[in-house]
Design a protein around this motif. Structure first.
Motif, short mmCIF file in Angstrom:
data_model
loop_
_atom_site.label_atom_id
_atom_site.label_comp_id
_atom_site.label_asym_id
_atom_site.label_seq_id
_atom_site.Cartn_x
_atom_site.Cartn_y
_atom_site.Cartn_z
N ILE A 59 3.07 79.36 -31.61
CA ILE A 59 3.35 78.03 -32.17
C ILE A 59 3.83 78.15 -33.61
O ILE A 59 4.71 77.39 -34.05
N GLU A 60 3.33 79.12 -34.35
CA GLU A 60 3.80 79.32 -35.73
C GLU A 60 5.29 79.67 -35.74
O GLU A 60 6.06 79.13 -36.54
N LYS A 61 5.70 80.55 -34.83
CA LYS A 61 7.13 80.88 -34.75
C LYS A 61 7.94 79.65 -34.33
O LYS A 61 9.04 79.41 -34.86
N LEU A 62 7.39 78.86 -33.43
CA LEU A 62 8.06 77.65 -32.97
C LEU A 62 8.29 76.67 -34.11
O LEU A 62 9.42 76.20 -34.32
N VAL A 63 7.24 76.33 -34.85
CA VAL A 63 7.37 75.28 -35.87
C VAL A 63 8.28 75.70 -37.01
O VAL A 63 8.90 74.86 -37.67
N LYS A 64 8.40 77.01 -37.24
CA LYS A 64 9.29 77.49 -38.30
C LYS A 64 10.76 77.30 -37.93
O LYS A 64 11.64 77.48 -38.78
N SER A 65 11.03 76.93 -36.68
CA SER A 65 12.43 76.83 -36.21
C SER A 65 12.83 75.41 -35.83
O SER A 65 13.81 75.23 -35.11
N ALA A 87 -6.80 72.27 -35.25
CA ALA A 87 -6.56 72.07 -36.69
C ALA A 87 -5.55 73.08 -37.23
O ALA A 87 -4.72 72.74 -38.09
N GLU A 88 -5.61 74.30 -36.72
CA GLU A 88 -4.64 75.32 -37.15
C GLU A 88 -3.22 74.92 -36.76
O GLU A 88 -2.27 75.11 -37.53
N ILE A 89 -3.09 74.35 -35.57
CA ILE A 89 -1.77 73.92 -35.10
C ILE A 89 -1.24 72.78 -35.97
O ILE A 89 -0.07 72.77 -36.37
N VAL A 90 -2.11 71.81 -36.29
CA VAL A 90 -1.71 70.70 -37.15
C VAL A 90 -1.24 71.23 -38.50
O VAL A 90 -0.20 70.80 -39.03
N LYS A 91 -1.97 72.16 -39.07
CA LYS A 91 -1.62 72.70 -40.38
C LYS A 91 -0.28 73.43 -40.34
O LYS A 91 0.48 73.39 -41.32
N LEU A 92 0.01 74.09 -39.24
CA LEU A 92 1.30 74.77 -39.11
C LEU A 92 2.45 73.77 -39.17
O LEU A 92 3.47 74.02 -39.83
N TYR A 93 2.31 72.64 -38.48
CA TYR A 93 3.35 71.60 -38.51
C TYR A 93 3.53 71.05 -39.93
O TYR A 93 4.65 70.82 -40.39
N GLY A 284 18.45 64.74 -27.90
CA GLY A 284 19.13 64.69 -29.18
C GLY A 284 18.13 64.48 -30.31
O GLY A 284 17.86 65.36 -31.11
N LEU A 285 17.55 63.27 -30.33
CA LEU A 285 16.58 62.92 -31.37
C LEU A 285 15.14 63.11 -30.91
O LEU A 285 14.23 63.11 -31.74
N PHE A 286 14.95 63.28 -29.62
CA PHE A 286 13.59 63.29 -29.07
C PHE A 286 13.48 64.35 -27.99
O PHE A 286 14.43 64.58 -27.23
N GLY A 287 12.30 64.99 -27.91
CA GLY A 287 12.12 65.99 -26.87
C GLY A 287 10.65 66.29 -26.60
O GLY A 287 9.76 65.79 -27.29
N ILE A 288 10.43 67.11 -25.59
CA ILE A 288 9.10 67.47 -25.12
C ILE A 288 8.93 68.98 -25.15
O ILE A 288 9.85 69.72 -24.75
N ILE A 289 7.78 69.44 -25.61
CA ILE A 289 7.42 70.85 -25.50
C ILE A 289 6.17 70.94 -24.63
O ILE A 289 5.14 70.32 -24.95
N SER A 290 6.23 71.67 -23.54
CA SER A 290 5.09 71.78 -22.65
C SER A 290 4.09 72.79 -23.19
O SER A 290 4.37 73.56 -24.12
N ALA A 291 2.90 72.81 -22.59
CA ALA A 291 1.84 73.73 -23.02
C ALA A 291 2.27 75.18 -22.88
O ALA A 291 1.78 76.06 -23.60
N LYS A 292 3.21 75.45 -21.96
CA LYS A 292 3.67 76.82 -21.72
C LYS A 292 4.96 77.15 -22.48
O LYS A 292 5.55 78.21 -22.27
N GLY A 293 5.43 76.20 -23.32
CA GLY A 293 6.62 76.47 -24.12
C GLY A 293 7.92 76.13 -23.45
O GLY A 293 8.98 76.63 -23.84
N ILE A 294 7.88 75.27 -22.44
CA ILE A 294 9.11 74.80 -21.80
C ILE A 294 9.58 73.54 -22.52
O ILE A 294 8.78 72.64 -22.77
N MET A 314 10.79 82.08 -29.20
CA MET A 314 10.16 80.88 -29.75
C MET A 314 11.09 80.12 -30.71
O MET A 314 10.63 79.32 -31.53
N ASN A 315 12.39 80.35 -30.60
CA ASN A 315 13.35 79.69 -31.49
C ASN A 315 13.77 78.35 -30.88
O ASN A 315 14.63 78.29 -30.01
N PHE A 316 13.16 77.27 -31.36
CA PHE A 316 13.41 75.96 -30.78
C PHE A 316 14.85 75.52 -30.93
O PHE A 316 15.46 75.03 -29.97
#
Length: 367
Positions: A59-65, A87-93, A284-294, A314-316
């Motif tokens: 998730i850290e790699k994800l949010v950085k992208s 809480a760790e996930i929230v802080k990463l965002y 475009g402006l909105f999207g979904i990320i699943s628990a498995k990264g889809i 993990m490059n969104f």
């Protein structure tokens, strides 16, 4: 008000012209849940449902992208508080994105965890707005029965009241999903929440066909009538000050309040007889990320996978700007894709010029 993390011109250019970066995402951080709601779309009978959720490191790699236009993220599940590292996930965002507000949707069965996270994040980033959407759908005994957790209703009230005491930037909101279980009692139940439970913030959504859940056909009109009454009542009581979902003295509060009105109206126009009203900006402006990264354009288009983050390091934005997503955006546009999914409607309203005059008028309305 946008913080310094975000460039207003970049956001506006993206929302009204380019539409190539997400402004809002729904991130399913887990499929695990301690409830078994009768109208849930998750297939809990499939053992694969609970496997391979993204790690904090992924998730850290994800949010950085995630680009430079992200304003909101909704962390949901399953039950997001099933993850002890939430809480760790929230802080990463907060640390690595331009996010201005964070929504967490919860069944509120774990009040201690919810309060601890809220206080922790408030210390970590006091200016970040956090909204906790607490699901309550019926009177205590029925709510506990439908969601299959003992004493859940009382836990919801406990969580709501704890969060109210923390900070002006921590907002608990009771969200009522109008469905086949509660549609007959919606008027009395709303009055019970407001008068007996002293709830001051209430929103509503309408149940939709998704995943393994299908709405009973014989109940659709009854559900629609109940949702129509409830959304109208919430709107009316917001203007009277009985319900305080937003600060109607602030510009942001006025715009959010008007956006809710438009969203309620669009949902009512499309629920019984789905029809195209205005362009959808999913993918475009909105999207979904699943628990498995889809990555998906929205929760409804389950057969339109944009890409797998794990297959793309993990490059969104690599996935978001792919040829596959361009094809999906073209499909959405060419087919006049439409639905009553409120999360997507919010950003369709934001990104469509036809709604700007009413939003502008709302900005100068005195309540």
């Amino acid at each position: 008000m946008l913080t310094k993390k975000t460039n207003l011109f970049r956001v506006l250019n993206n929302v009204y012209l380019k539409r190539n970066e997400p402004v809002s995402l729904v991130h399913f951080v887990t499929n695990r849940c301690n409830a078994r709601c009768s109208f849930c779309f998750i297939d809990f009978d499939d053992p694969e449902t609970f496997k391979s959720e993204l790690s904090v490191q992924e998730i850290e790699k994800l949010v950085k992208s995630l680009g430079k236009s992200l304003l909101n993220v909704n962390l949901t599940g399953g039950e997001p508080f099933a993850r002890k590292d939430l809480a760790e996930i929230v802080k990463l965002y907060i640390k690595y994105t331009t996010v201005q507000s964070i929504y967490i949707t919860t069944n509120a069965s774990l009040p201690d965890r919810v309060e601890k996270l809220a206080r922790d994040i408030n210390l970590f980033s006091p200016k970040t707005e956090m909204t906790f959407q607490i699901s309550i759908d019926d009177y205590p005994d029925e709510h506990d029965r439908v969601r299959k957790i003992d004493n859940l209703f009382n836990s919801c009230l406990d969580t709501y009241n704890r969060l109210k005491k923390i900070s002006k930037n921590i907002t608990p909101v009771i969200n009522v999903t109008v469905n086949h279980e509660n549609c007959k009692n919606i008027k009395n139940f709303y009055n019970f929440l407001v008068k007996d439970c002293k709830i001051e913030s209430i929103k509503c959504t309408i149940v939709r066909d998704e995943g393994v859940f299908k709405t009973p056909n014989e109940k659709k009109e009854e559900i629609f009538n109940a949702y129509s009454w409830l959304s109208n009542k919430i709107t009316e009581d917001c203007e009277k000050g009985v319900i305080k979902n937003y600060n109607l003295k602030s510009l942001q509060g006025k715009l959010h309040n008007k956006k809710d009105k438009i969203s309620y109206s669009l949902t009512k126009k499309m629920y019984l007889k789905p029809k195209y009203i205005s362009p959808c900006h999913a993918s475009g402006l909105f999207g979904i990320i699943s628990a498995k990264g889809i990555v998906y354009p929205c929760e409804i288009l389950e057969n339109k996978m944009v890409g797998n983050l794990r297959d793309n390091d993990m490059n969104f934005m690599k996935v978001w700007n792919s040829e596959k997503n361009k094809e999906i955006k073209k499909f959405i546009k060419d087919t006049n894709c439409n639905c009553s999914y409120e999360c997507a409607l919010t950003y369709n309203i934001l990104g469509n010029w036809r709604y700007q005059p009413s939003l502008l008028k709302a900005a100068f309305t005195n309540y």
